[in-house]
Design a protein around this motif. Structure first.
Motif, mmCIF file in Angstrom:
data_model
loop_
_atom_site.group_PDB
_atom_site.id
_atom_site.type_symbol
_atom_site.label_atom_id
_atom_site.label_comp_id
_atom_site.label_asym_id
_atom_site.label_seq_id
_atom_site.Cartn_x
_atom_site.Cartn_y
_atom_site.Cartn_z
ATOM 1 N N ARG A 60 0.842 -1.213 0.000
ATOM 2 C CA ARG A 60 0.000 0.000 0.000
ATOM 3 C C ARG A 60 0.869 1.252 0.000
ATOM 4 O O ARG A 60 0.567 2.223 -0.683
ATOM 5 N N SER A 95 -17.733 0.716 7.120
ATOM 6 C CA SER A 95 -16.546 1.389 7.642
ATOM 7 C C SER A 95 -15.413 0.394 7.812
ATOM 8 O O SER A 95 -15.443 -0.433 8.721
ATOM 9 N N VAL A 96 -14.417 0.497 6.953
ATOM 10 C CA VAL A 96 -13.254 -0.386 7.049
ATOM 11 C C VAL A 96 -12.532 -0.158 8.375
ATOM 12 O O VAL A 96 -12.105 -1.104 9.023
ATOM 13 N N LEU A 97 -12.435 1.085 8.782
ATOM 14 C CA LEU A 97 -11.749 1.389 10.036
ATOM 15 C C LEU A 97 -12.484 0.785 11.232
ATOM 16 O O LEU A 97 -11.853 0.243 12.141
ATOM 17 N N SER A 98 -13.804 0.844 11.225
ATOM 18 C CA SER A 98 -14.574 0.228 12.310
ATOM 19 C C SER A 98 -14.372 -1.279 12.328
ATOM 20 O O SER A 98 -14.218 -1.882 13.399
ATOM 21 N N THR A 106 -3.805 -1.101 9.026
ATOM 22 C CA THR A 106 -4.476 -1.491 7.785
ATOM 23 C C THR A 106 -5.768 -0.682 7.610
ATOM 24 O O THR A 106 -6.045 -0.149 6.536
ATOM 25 N N GLY A 107 -6.552 -0.605 8.676
ATOM 26 C CA GLY A 107 -7.798 0.164 8.615
ATOM 27 C C GLY A 107 -7.561 1.639 8.347
ATOM 28 O O GLY A 107 -8.283 2.267 7.563
ATOM 29 N N LEU A 108 -6.541 2.183 8.974
ATOM 30 C CA LEU A 108 -6.216 3.598 8.747
ATOM 31 C C LEU A 108 -5.759 3.863 7.314
ATOM 32 O O LEU A 108 -6.163 4.833 6.695
ATOM 33 N N ALA A 141 -6.547 2.225 4.745
ATOM 34 C CA ALA A 141 -7.628 1.952 3.795
ATOM 35 C C ALA A 141 -8.580 3.138 3.671
ATOM 36 O O ALA A 141 -9.453 3.138 2.796
ATOM 37 N N GLN A 142 -8.403 4.144 4.507
ATOM 38 C CA GLN A 142 -9.279 5.320 4.444
ATOM 39 C C GLN A 142 -9.019 6.100 3.166
ATOM 40 O O GLN A 142 -7.884 6.237 2.742
ATOM 41 N N PRO A 143 -10.100 6.618 2.568
ATOM 42 C CA PRO A 143 -9.919 7.396 1.317
ATOM 43 C C PRO A 143 -9.159 8.696 1.555
ATOM 44 O O PRO A 143 -9.064 9.226 2.584
#
Length: 157
Positions: free
Chosen positions: A35, A101-104, A151-153, A155-157
């Motif tokens: 990433r 929500s990917v982050l959630s 990973t979640g962070l 993945a944020q747009p």
């Protein structure tokens, strides 16, 4: 003569368990690296890393199931088996919120990984797992939880 129980020495985890356990951190490490190097390809890798972490969380419940099934019976076994299915339910809950929500979803999985250490400590106290168990479980769970949040962070747009 005393009734004191001498503490059991904590030995190192077997080399195979250490190698395989730490190798288990490679998928999210690779996903984060991809990433950062190539954001266009990294999105799919981050999704796979999150699914991988959820699978590992579920796997922990399977380990607990196997450990207690070999040593416990009766009502105590029923309680331990009920506890052993919780990680799969937490992973499912993360999947249910993933597209919102990917982050959630990452936070739910990370919380499950960190919370699993409480059950691991109970397994140690009850004598259901080897004395070296926490020497491996703590760094692996904390490491995977941190990588899952990252990973979640990412993945944020």
């Amino acid at each position: 003569m005393t009734d004191a129980i001498e503490p059991v020495p904590v030995v190192r985890p077997p080399i195979a368990a250490m190698l395989l356990g730490y190798a288990g951190l490679l998928p999210p490490i690779i996903a984060v690296a991809v990433r950062l190097i190539d954001p266009a390809k990294g999105g799919m890798m981050l999704a796979l890393a999150l699914f991988y972490a959820a699978l590992i969380l579920s796997f922990l419940g399977g380990m607990w199931w196997g450990a207690v099934s070999a040593r416990v019976s009766g009502a105590a076994l029923s309680l331990w088996l009920a506890i052993a299915v919780v990680p799969s339910l937490v992973a499912l809950a993360a999947g249910a919120v993933l597209f919102a929500s990917v982050l959630s979803a990452a936070a739910i999985v990370a919380a499950g990984l960190l919370g699993s250490l409480l059950v691991d400590m109970a397994l140690i106290r009850a004598g259901h797992v080897p004395t070296w168990w926490m020497k491996l479980r703590v760094p692996l769970s904390v490491g995977l939880a941190a990588l899952t949040l990252l990973t979640g962070l990412l993945a944020q747009p």
